[in-house]
Scaffold this motif. Structure first.
Motif, PDB file in Angstrom:
ATOM      1  N   GLU A   1       0.992  -1.154   0.035  1.00 58.22           N
ATOM      2  CA  GLU A   1      -0.169  -0.156   0.116  1.00 58.22           C
ATOM      3  C   GLU A   1       0.821   1.232  -0.065  1.00 58.22           C
ATOM      4  N   LYS A   2       0.461   2.454  -0.493  1.00 56.12           N
ATOM      5  CA  LYS A   2       1.103   3.613  -0.672  1.00 56.12           C
ATOM      6  C   LYS A   2       1.320   4.078   0.953  1.00 56.12           C
ATOM      7  N   VAL A   3       2.223   4.746   1.090  1.00 55.00           N
ATOM      8  CA  VAL A   3       2.456   5.394   2.540  1.00 55.00           C
ATOM      9  C   VAL A   3       1.885   6.866   2.631  1.00 55.00           C
ATOM     10  N   LYS A   4       1.035   7.023   3.276  1.00 53.39           N
ATOM     11  CA  LYS A   4       0.428   8.282   3.426  1.00 53.39           C
ATOM     12  C   LYS A   4       1.634   9.653   3.436  1.00 53.39           C
ATOM     13  N   GLY A   5       1.205  10.516   2.597  1.00 50.96           N
ATOM     14  CA  GLY A   5       2.122  11.771   2.709  1.00 50.96           C
ATOM     15  C   GLY A   5       3.358  11.382   2.154  1.00 50.96           C
ATOM     16  N   ALA A   6       3.582  10.349   1.546  1.00 51.40           N
ATOM     17  CA  ALA A   6       4.980  10.056   0.939  1.00 51.40           C
ATOM     18  C   ALA A   6       4.717   9.648  -0.729  1.00 51.40           C
ATOM     19  N   ASP A   7       5.229  10.409  -1.588  1.00 51.32           N
ATOM     20  CA  ASP A   7       4.850   9.916  -3.059  1.00 51.32           C
ATOM     21  C   ASP A   7       5.816   8.966  -3.298  1.00 51.32           C
ATOM     22  N   LYS A   8       6.656   8.636  -2.795  1.00 50.89           N
ATOM     23  CA  LYS A   8       7.773   7.633  -3.307  1.00 50.89           C
ATOM     24  C   LYS A   8       7.761   6.244  -2.480  1.00 50.89           C
ATOM     25  N   LEU A   9       6.982   6.202  -1.441  1.00 49.11           N
ATOM     26  CA  LEU A   9       7.324   5.127  -0.382  1.00 49.11           C
ATOM     27  C   LEU A   9       6.133   4.239  -0.536  1.00 49.11           C
ATOM     28  N   LEU A  10       6.249   2.901  -0.706  1.00 49.20           N
ATOM     29  CA  LEU A  10       5.408   1.805  -0.418  1.00 49.20           C
ATOM     30  C   LEU A  10       5.611   0.959   0.758  1.00 49.20           C
ATOM     31  N   ARG A  11       4.603   0.790   1.253  1.00 48.65           N
ATOM     32  CA  ARG A  11       4.718  -0.148   2.567  1.00 48.65           C
ATOM     33  C   ARG A  11       4.267  -1.473   2.272  1.00 48.65           C
ATOM     34  N   LEU A  12       5.193  -2.580   2.357  1.00 47.80           N
ATOM     35  CA  LEU A  12       5.086  -4.002   1.843  1.00 47.80           C
ATOM     36  C   LEU A  12       5.090  -4.913   2.941  1.00 47.80           C
ATOM     37  N   GLU A  13       4.542  -5.965   2.828  1.00 49.90           N
ATOM     38  CA  GLU A  13       4.581  -7.080   3.850  1.00 49.90           C
ATOM     39  C   GLU A  13       5.211  -8.300   2.930  1.00 49.90           C
ATOM     40  N   VAL A  14       6.251  -8.710   3.404  1.00 49.23           N
ATOM     41  CA  VAL A  14       7.103  -9.424   2.367  1.00 49.23           C
ATOM     42  C   VAL A  14       7.155 -10.979   3.341  1.00 49.23           C
ATOM     43  N   ASP A  15       6.868 -12.018   2.483  1.00 51.57           N
ATOM     44  CA  ASP A  15       6.953 -13.553   3.151  1.00 51.57           C
ATOM     45  C   ASP A  15       8.374 -13.734   2.853  1.00 51.57           C
ATOM     46  N   LEU A  16       9.027 -14.182   3.865  1.00 53.73           N
ATOM     47  CA  LEU A  16      10.325 -14.851   3.628  1.00 53.73           C
ATOM     48  C   LEU A  16      10.299 -16.457   3.996  1.00 53.73           C
ATOM     49  N   GLY A  17       9.188 -16.892   3.994  1.00 52.82           N
ATOM     50  CA  GLY A  17       9.036 -18.137   4.346  1.00 52.82           C
ATOM     51  C   GLY A  17       9.170 -18.769   5.652  1.00 52.82           C
ATOM     52  N   THR A  18       9.839 -18.082   6.701  1.00 52.72           N
ATOM     53  CA  THR A  18       9.824 -18.405   7.850  1.00 52.72           C
ATOM     54  C   THR A  18       9.060 -17.160   8.858  1.00 52.72           C
TER      55      THR A  18
END
Ligand code: MSP
Length: 676
Positions: free
Chosen positions: A590-607
């Motif tokens: 999702e987009k980070v509010k107030g920051a045009d360049k940033l995305l907040r990601l949830e990334v699965d690393l397997g563990t």
């Protein structure tokens, strides 16, 4: 001679084991084939596996096997699963079989002799995942279909003059509206063709796992031409044997070719053009269904969100899966799969619905009439409710048939189960158990009518549902004393055919109720399977188990003993080993509010699933990232960006003044795998 009906599934790639997405298409075709047989058609049902091409060659390599060993193994897994599920295919084609190879070469020759093939050079992008030439520019440009990075190909190739077929294809779509179904897909294809067609490269020369081009064996035939041809090679096209030629004459053109929506272009543009070039008739209808989604995205091996069919067969059986998929998903649209929904449908419609109707009706006939179908009473003592059931059954027969003809399985089943509900209500209102306690003539005669009416409605639903739930309906049919359901001519089905006085078979429950533990059991089986995949399925994961992720290290605690730094500003292998690069999969973005360049990601690393804040919002919209595999620097010390903690960094190329391009993989890699 009886009418014929030729039906095909896509032939499945053998780079992965079958999952319920594949089973979905196969089940739909099996239901259609069974229904056609009941209608008396000389039915031919074809399925099989697609075994050539670069994608399979690479999957075999990754598994440490020869392509032939690898394809033998996975193709056998598909076939064994269809056998276990009782799929009534008449032929199973493998594209590595001699019969197919020779006949594909014959097709190639014919198209070439007809003047539709020329030699040229292809320079451009190719997506190995989709085995598709892509109109994208530049190395690594994303595939128009799946978004994966494409590879640049520069090869001497044979080209097919696809561009010359645009008008004929357009005429086909307009003159035969049923050629592509549903309507939405037809519109998409028409606008694609209207946009103009380019000639198509139909050979490859930089790898060898394919069928050699006749008279020029340095080239192998493009895997989609090879694969599509299966629909005619399997029934004898290109053979010199008389029997094979007769089979081809009898069965071609296909009456129904069922596919998933992602392969519409291959089947509705390339395939008819190849057939036109070979002067062969067009299939009558190509029906594209939607995707089965799991956890909100398309179920596929590369997303790692598959559900194995075996789990459901072990716990609930094949009928439960068949009924669920065809009842729950509107055919043609996408539909979600979940274990909760499966068990809920199973209990509501099968255990409490049809199963309960069968056991209560048949048990009462056994108890009150010594297991013989009772005679309904004379018309004078009949009540309105009795004829209402007969009337509604007549309507259900007519409508169900017409809905099945249009492949609207879920509505057809909904209709049939409407009759189950009506009979349930009728039984409750008429209380046959109370009448059963009485011996006077009037009560006996009412009881006979009620049980006859219920059993006759049960027989009708059973016949209509047989193509979808073959095992249970065969049992109910036998319990009704009617013998082999497969021999029943469905086109004759009408109210009043239940033989009076006929002896019932042994009455046994067909759908035991599933309790909550069924869901947990299935979930557990899938979890266990994910943690111990078979060697064929995720070869690199099997060879290299995912190490538990360590807490982020600080630079002050080196992972390995320091060594003397090499000269020239280079780093040692030990220095590189300090960077823990891992394959992750984006679960949420999702987009980070107030920051045009940033995305907040949830990334699965397997563990574990990590929150990562990445400066890629100008290059990627959040929806594009979900499901995508990325490279993560996993042992970077956490830092805060706009108040959000970022645990790791996503690796991307950042060209000067250009947009960021995420690092990715051309082949499939299990989540959590370390890069080194
Ligand atoms: N080998 C090609 C088809 C060649 S046909 C001449 C191919 N194979 S595949 O293994 O990827 O299978 C694709 C088909 O499997 C889909 O078109 C669809 O019928 C079925 N499905 C695979 N995953 C699916 C879902 N998640 N949902 C619905 N159907 C799915 O493409």
């Amino acid at each position: 001679m009886s009418k014929k009906f030729y039906i095909t599934t896509p032939i499945y790639y053998v780079n992965a084991r079958p999952h319920i997405g594949h089973a979905y298409t196969t089940i739909a075709c099996d239901a259609v084939a069974r229904r056609q047989r009941m209608l008396g058609a000389d039915t031919h049902f074809l399925t099989g596996t697609d075994e050539h091409g670069q994608k399979i060659e690479r999957a075999a390599q990754a598994a440490g096997k020869t392509p032939q060993e690898f394809t033998d193994e996975v193709s056998a897994q598909f076939r064994a699963l269809w056998d276990r599920m009782g799929i009534t295919y008449d032929d199973y084609i493998r594209t590595t079989e001699e019969r197919h190879k020779k006949r594909v070469q014959e097709l190639f020759r014919r198209i070439r002799d007809n003047g539709h093939i020329y030699r040229g050079t292809y320079t451009g992008q190719y997506c190995v995942f989709d085995e598709l030439y892509v109109d994208a520019v530049g190395p690594g440009a994303p595939c128009s279909e799946c978004g994966r990075p494409t590879e640049t190909v520069k090869e001497e190739n044979y080209f097919f003059k696809l561009s010359t077929f645009a008008d004929r294809l357009f005429n086909l779509y307009t003159q035969h509206p049923d050629f592509i179904r549903p309507e939405t897909r037809r519109n998409e294809v028409m606008s694609f063709v209207r946009g103009g067609l380019r000639d198509l490269s139909i050979s490859r020369s930089t790898f060898s796992w394919g069928i050699p081009v006749p008279d020029d064996p340095k080239h192998v035939i493009y895997v989609w031409l090879d694969a599509l041809a299966n629909y005619i090679t399997a029934i004898g096209y290109g053979s010199s044997h008389k029997g094979a030629q007769e089979a081809f004459q009898r069965y071609w053109p296909a009456d129904l070719q069922m596919i998933g929506k992602e392969i519409v272009r291959f089947h509705c543009v390339y395939w008819p053009a190849f057939l036109m070039a070979a002067e062969l008739p067009m299939p009558k209808s190509i029906m594209a269904h939607g995707w089965l989604l799991f956890e909100e995205s398309k179920m596929s091996k590369s997303r790692g969100n598959i559900v194995r069919t075996e789990t459901i067969l072990d716990v609930l059986g094949a009928d439960a899966l068949r009924y669920f998929l065809l009842r729950e998903v509107v055919f043609g649209q996408d539909g979600s799969f979940s274990f909760d929904a499966l068990v809920q449908r199973y209990n509501a419609d099968l255990a409490n619905g049809l199963g309960n109707l069968a056991s209560r009706t048949l048990t009462m006939i056994t108890r009150y009439f010594r297991g013989e179908v009772p005679y309904p009473s004379a018309a004078v003592s009949q009540k309105a409710g009795d004829s209402a059931i007969a009337e509604s059954a007549r309507k259900v027969i007519a409508e169900c048939n017409s809905l099945f003809e249009q492949y609207q399985f879920s509505r057809a089943l909904e209709m049939a189960w409407g009759l189950v509900a009506a009979v349930d209500k009728y039984i409750v209102e008429n209380e046959p158990w109370a009448l059963g306690e009485k011996q006077d003539e009037e009560s006996r005669s009412r009881l006979a009518t009620i049980l006859y009416t219920s059993a006759e409605a049960l027989r009708i639903v059973t016949a209509l549902a047989h193509p979808v739930i073959p095992d249970a309906t065969a049992k109910i049919w036998a319990q009704l004393g009617l013998g082999d359901i497969r021999k029943f001519p469905l086109s004759d089905l009408k109210w009043g055919q239940l033989e009076l006085g006929a002896k019932l078979g042994n009455v046994e429950p067909v759908f035991p109720r599933a309790d909550k533990s069924a869901i947990e059991r299935m979930q557990k089986m899938e979890e266990q399977h994910r943690s111990t995949p078979s060697a064929t399925e995720t070869p690199s994961a099997a060879a290299q188990p995912v190490a538990p992720l360590v807490a982020p290290q600080t630079a002050a605690v080196p992972a390995v003993k320091p060594t003397t730094p090499p000269p020239d500003g280079k780093i040692s292998i030990e220095d590189f080993a300090k960077v823990e690069l891992r394959v992750g999969q984006v679960k949420a973005a999702e987009k980070v509010k107030g920051a045009d360049k940033l995305l907040r990601l949830e990334v699965d690393l397997g563990t574990e699933v990590r929150q990562v804040v990445a400066g890629i919002a100008e290059s990627y919209s959040p929806e594009l990232l979900i499901g995508r595999k990325v490279v993560i620097v996993a042992n970077l010390a956490p830092r805060k960006l706009r108040g959000l903690e970022s645990n790791g960094m996503i690796v991307a190329a950042s060209p000067e003044g250009g947009k960021a391009v995420l690092a990715g993989f051309l082949e499939d890699v299990p989540v959590g795998t370390r890069l080194k």
